[in-house]
Design a protein around this motif. Structure first.
Motif, PDB file in Angstrom:
ATOM      1  N   GLU A 157     -20.582  -8.649  -1.904  1.00 48.91           N
ATOM      2  CA  GLU A 157     -20.812  -9.927  -2.568  1.00 48.91           C
ATOM      3  C   GLU A 157     -21.159  -9.733  -4.045  1.00 48.91           C
ATOM      4  N   SER A 158     -21.862  -8.670  -4.356  1.00 47.15           N
ATOM      5  CA  SER A 158     -22.311  -8.457  -5.735  1.00 47.15           C
ATOM      6  C   SER A 158     -21.158  -8.113  -6.685  1.00 47.15           C
ATOM      7  N   ILE A 159     -20.007  -7.738  -6.141  1.00 46.03           N
ATOM      8  CA  ILE A 159     -18.834  -7.473  -6.991  1.00 46.03           C
ATOM      9  C   ILE A 159     -17.683  -8.408  -6.604  1.00 46.03           C
ATOM     10  N   ASP A 160     -18.019  -9.687  -6.489  1.00 49.02           N
ATOM     11  CA  ASP A 160     -17.043 -10.766  -6.250  1.00 49.02           C
ATOM     12  C   ASP A 160     -16.265 -10.600  -4.945  1.00 49.02           C
ATOM     13  N   GLY A 179      -9.152  -5.181  -8.885  1.00 53.11           N
ATOM     14  CA  GLY A 179     -10.022  -6.335  -8.724  1.00 53.11           C
ATOM     15  C   GLY A 179      -9.474  -7.618  -9.320  1.00 53.11           C
ATOM     16  N   GLN A 180      -9.041  -7.578 -10.559  1.00 50.95           N
ATOM     17  CA  GLN A 180      -8.563  -8.793 -11.230  1.00 50.95           C
ATOM     18  C   GLN A 180      -7.338  -9.356 -10.536  1.00 50.95           C
ATOM     19  N   ALA A 181      -6.408  -8.499 -10.140  1.00 43.83           N
ATOM     20  CA  ALA A 181      -5.203  -8.973  -9.460  1.00 43.83           C
ATOM     21  C   ALA A 181      -5.559  -9.632  -8.130  1.00 43.83           C
ATOM     22  N   ASP A 210     -11.443  -1.253  -4.740  1.00 43.32           N
ATOM     23  CA  ASP A 210     -10.654  -2.212  -5.511  1.00 43.32           C
ATOM     24  C   ASP A 210     -11.106  -2.243  -6.959  1.00 43.32           C
ATOM     25  N   VAL A 211     -12.400  -2.264  -7.162  1.00 45.40           N
ATOM     26  CA  VAL A 211     -12.936  -2.304  -8.524  1.00 45.40           C
ATOM     27  C   VAL A 211     -12.660  -0.984  -9.243  1.00 45.40           C
ATOM     28  N   LEU A 254      -8.447 -11.078  -7.346  1.00 46.17           N
ATOM     29  CA  LEU A 254      -9.127 -12.349  -7.622  1.00 46.17           C
ATOM     30  C   LEU A 254      -8.138 -13.424  -8.060  1.00 46.17           C
ATOM     31  N   LEU A 255      -7.160 -13.062  -8.868  1.00 45.60           N
ATOM     32  CA  LEU A 255      -6.141 -14.034  -9.289  1.00 45.60           C
ATOM     33  C   LEU A 255      -5.313 -14.504  -8.100  1.00 45.60           C
ATOM     34  N   ASN A 256      -4.958 -13.585  -7.227  1.00 42.16           N
ATOM     35  CA  ASN A 256      -4.192 -13.956  -6.032  1.00 42.16           C
ATOM     36  C   ASN A 256      -5.005 -14.883  -5.135  1.00 42.16           C
ATOM     37  N   ARG A 257      -6.284 -14.607  -4.991  1.00 47.62           N
ATOM     38  CA  ARG A 257      -7.151 -15.480  -4.187  1.00 47.62           C
ATOM     39  C   ARG A 257      -7.218 -16.880  -4.802  1.00 47.62           C
ATOM     40  N   GLU A 258      -7.321 -16.946  -6.121  1.00 52.30           N
ATOM     41  CA  GLU A 258      -7.401 -18.245  -6.804  1.00 52.30           C
ATOM     42  C   GLU A 258      -6.105 -19.027  -6.613  1.00 52.30           C
ATOM     43  N   ARG A 259      -4.948 -18.350  -6.717  1.00 53.96           N
ATOM     44  CA  ARG A 259      -3.656 -19.011  -6.493  1.00 53.96           C
ATOM     45  C   ARG A 259      -3.565 -19.551  -5.070  1.00 53.96           C
ATOM     46  N   THR A 260      -3.967 -18.743  -4.120  1.00 52.57           N
ATOM     47  CA  THR A 260      -3.936 -19.159  -2.715  1.00 52.57           C
ATOM     48  C   THR A 260      -4.843 -20.358  -2.493  1.00 52.57           C
ATOM     49  N   LYS A 261      -6.012 -20.335  -3.111  1.00 48.46           N
ATOM     50  CA  LYS A 261      -6.963 -21.441  -2.981  1.00 48.46           C
ATOM     51  C   LYS A 261      -6.367 -22.729  -3.542  1.00 48.46           C
ATOM     52  N   ARG A 262      -5.748 -22.644  -4.735  1.00 51.38           N
ATOM     53  CA  ARG A 262      -5.148 -23.829  -5.339  1.00 51.38           C
ATOM     54  C   ARG A 262      -4.012 -24.386  -4.488  1.00 51.38           C
ATOM     55  N   LYS A 263      -3.167 -23.498  -3.948  1.00 49.08           N
ATOM     56  CA  LYS A 263      -2.068 -23.945  -3.086  1.00 49.08           C
ATOM     57  C   LYS A 263      -2.603 -24.618  -1.827  1.00 49.08           C
TER      58      LYS A 263
END
Length: 74
Positions: free
Chosen positions: A32-35, A47-49, A41-42, A51-60
């Motif tokens: 949890e402390s590293i998103d 990590g950034q890729a 991954d970090v 997190l971006l993929n998770r954000e895209r999935t969330k928006r969809k």
């Protein structure tokens, strides 16, 4: 008072258990402390890729749910 008998662990068994723990901790367990990424991954720069993929999935997902809600309400 009687002393507790010591358990005899084989060195290879302990090393295998430690290796299993380290594998899980670094490559499978999200922190949890590293998103909610794994340390691997970090460390390896993924990590950034992720997190971006998770954000895209969330928006969809949100977009799809809104569409389904609108269809059901109509």
């Amino acid at each position: 008072m009687r002393a507790q008998p010591q358990k005899n662990y084989r060195s290879r068994d302990l090393e295998a258990q430690i290796a299993t723990f380290v594998e899980r901790y670094n490559h499978r367990r999200y922190h949890e402390s590293i998103d909610n990424l794994t340390p691997a991954d970090v460390y390896f720069g993924r990590g950034q890729a992720i997190l971006l993929n998770r954000e895209r999935t969330k928006r969809k997902t949100i977009q799809l749910r809104r569409l389904q809600h609108r269809k059901a309400a109509a």
